[in-house]
Scaffold this active site. Structure first.
Site, short mmCIF file in Angstrom:
data_model
loop_
_atom_site.label_atom_id
_atom_site.label_comp_id
_atom_site.label_asym_id
_atom_site.label_seq_id
_atom_site.Cartn_x
_atom_site.Cartn_y
_atom_site.Cartn_z
N LEU A 1 67.49 -20.74 16.92
CA LEU A 1 66.18 -20.14 17.18
C LEU A 1 65.81 -20.16 18.66
O LEU A 1 66.17 -21.07 19.40
CB LEU A 1 65.11 -20.88 16.37
CG LEU A 1 65.32 -20.90 14.86
CD1 LEU A 1 64.15 -21.58 14.17
CD2 LEU A 1 65.52 -19.50 14.29
N HIS A 2 65.06 -19.12 19.06
CA HIS A 2 64.53 -19.03 20.43
C HIS A 2 63.10 -18.51 20.33
O HIS A 2 62.58 -18.30 19.21
CB HIS A 2 65.42 -18.11 21.28
CG HIS A 2 65.73 -16.79 20.64
ND1 HIS A 2 64.76 -15.85 20.41
CD2 HIS A 2 66.87 -16.28 20.12
CE1 HIS A 2 65.30 -14.80 19.82
NE2 HIS A 2 66.58 -15.03 19.62
N MET B 1 68.91 -16.35 11.22
CA MET B 1 70.22 -16.99 11.07
C MET B 1 70.26 -18.27 11.91
O MET B 1 71.33 -18.75 12.28
CB MET B 1 71.33 -16.02 11.49
CG MET B 1 71.37 -14.79 10.59
SD MET B 1 72.97 -14.00 10.49
CE MET B 1 73.23 -13.53 12.17
N MET C 1 65.59 -11.75 24.51
CA MET C 1 66.08 -13.01 23.94
C MET C 1 66.95 -12.73 22.73
O MET C 1 66.65 -11.86 21.91
CB MET C 1 64.90 -13.89 23.55
CG MET C 1 64.24 -14.45 24.77
SD MET C 1 63.26 -15.89 24.36
CE MET C 1 62.47 -16.16 25.95
N HIS D 1 62.18 -15.73 17.81
CA HIS D 1 61.96 -16.14 16.41
C HIS D 1 60.60 -16.82 16.26
O HIS D 1 59.87 -16.58 15.29
CB HIS D 1 63.03 -17.14 15.97
CG HIS D 1 64.42 -16.60 15.96
ND1 HIS D 1 65.38 -17.01 16.86
CD2 HIS D 1 65.02 -15.70 15.15
CE1 HIS D 1 66.51 -16.39 16.61
NE2 HIS D 1 66.32 -15.58 15.58
#
Ligand code: PAF
Length: 282
Positions: free
Chosen positions: A33-34, A30, A184, A37
Site C-alpha cells: 500500500l501507498h 493487492m 504512485m 490506496h
C-alpha cells in the site's frame, strides 16, 4: 481494526452491518500500500459508515511472464497503515480460499477490456473481473473505491457492474502523485534511482498533451506524437501505447470535440508503468 481471512466470517460480518443500516465502502487492493490506496480508504471513510479494505495478490490477473512471484508483499506494514488511517475491517484471504482446486468459473470481461491493457496483457481483465466480482460477493458493499490511475480497470469494473446488474456504486478516485508528478504505484519500488528519473517521462508526456490541447490543438494524432516524443526523450525503454481516447469507450479520438483521456503504458528497465490524465476542452 478487524482482520479476517475467512470468506464466510467476512460475509456474516458485512451482512450484519448492512442489517444495522450501515453504509459499507470496499477498497480492493493487492497490498504494497501507498498514499494512493490510503486516499481510497479516506474517501470510503468520508462517504460510508464502514471502510473495508481487501488485500489479495490475485494470481489470475498476472500473465505467465509477469511479476506475480516478485510482486511486493508487505502485509504487516499494510495492516499498520490501514489501522493508522481508520480502516475498520481488512479481508486477507489465501490463494486456496479464493481459488480452490476445482475453481473453474471466470467472468468474461466487457468489450471495453479488449484494447490497450487487454491486448498487451491477455487474460488480465478476465482475472480482474473475476476477483472483483468474487470480492463483491463476499463483501456486499454499497460502494467500491478504485484509483483512476488504472483507468481502463475502472471502466471494465463499471461495465461489469452494469452488465451483471451488481447493486454497487463504483467511485473512481484521483490519482495520487509524488511531488515531481510520478503517479504512485506499488511497482514504483522496482525502479532504481535513475529509472525513477526516466519514469517521469509518463507524467511529463501527459502534461505536454494537456498544454497542447489548451493551446487549441484538437488533432488526436498530433497529441499522440507529442506524447511519444516526450517519452522517447526521457528516455523510457519501450512504449506499449500513448493514445488519446474517448473517456467511456476508450476508442482512439481523431478530432477532439469534448473531454478525452490520454493513456500511456511504457517500460522503464524491466518495470511496466501506466498513467493517464483527463483533458477537458476549454
Ligand atoms: O488494482 C488492483 O490492485 C487490482 O487489480 C484489484 C482491483 C485489487 C483486483 O485484484
Amino acid at each position: 481494526m478487524k482482520v479476517l481471512s475467512s470468506s464466510e466470517e467476512t460475509y456474516r460480518l458485512v451482512d450484519q452491518m448492512r442489517m444495522q443500516g450501515k453504509r459499507i465502502g470496499i477498497v480492493p487492493t493487492m497490498g504494497a500500500l501507498h498514499e494512493g490506496h490510503l486516499s481510497l480508504v479516506h474517501k470510503a471513510k468520508q462517504q460510508c459508515d464502514v471502510a473495508i479494505a481487501t488485500i489479495f495478490v490475485n494470481p489470475t490477473q498476472f500473465g505467465p511472464n509477469e511479476d506475480l512471484q516478485k510482486y511486493p508483499r508487505t502485509l504487516q506494514n499494510d495492516l499498520e497503515l490501514l489501522s493508522a488511517n481508520g480502516c475498520d475491517v481488512v479481508f486477507t484471504p489465501t490463494d486456496a480460499q479464493m481459488y480452490p482446486q476445482d475453481h473453474s468459473t471466470f467472468v468474461e470481461p466487457p468489450r471495453v477490456s479488449q484494447a490497450w491493457e487487454g491486448q498487451i496483457r491477455p487474460g488480465h481483465f478476465r482475472g480482474v473481473a473475476t476477483i472483483v466480482l468474487k470480492l463483491f460477493q463476499i463483501l456486499p458493499a454499497h460502494v467500491g473505491y478504485f484509483g483512476r490511475k488504472d483507468y481502463q480497470q475502472v471502466a471494465v469494473i463499471r461495465a461489469m457492474c452494469r452488465d451483471l446488474n451488481l447493486p454497487i456504486a463504483i467511485e473512481a478516485c484521483q490519482t495520487v502523485r509524488e511531488s515531481d508528478g510520478l503517479a504512485m504505484s506499488s511497482r514504483n519500488r522496482y525502479l532504481s534511482p535513475s529509472e525513477r528519473q526516466r519514469a517521469l517521462g509518463l507524467s511529463r508526456a501527459l502534461k505536454g498533451a494537456e498544454m497542447l490541447i489548451h493551446q487549441g490543438c484538437t488533432d488526436g494524432r498530433q497529441i499522440e506524437k507529442l506524447m511519444r516524443k516526450e517519452l522517447e526523450s526521457s528516455p523510457v525503454d519501450s512504449i506499449d501505447y500513448a493514445a488519446i481516447v474517448h473517456p467511456d469507450t476508450l476508442e482512439p479520438i481523431e478530432t477532439i470535440t469534448s473531454e478525452v483521456v490520454g493513456i500511456i503504458a511504457a517500460r522503464v528497465g524491466t518495470t511496466r508503468l501506466i498513467d493517464n490524465a483527463t483533458f477537458a476542452l476549454h
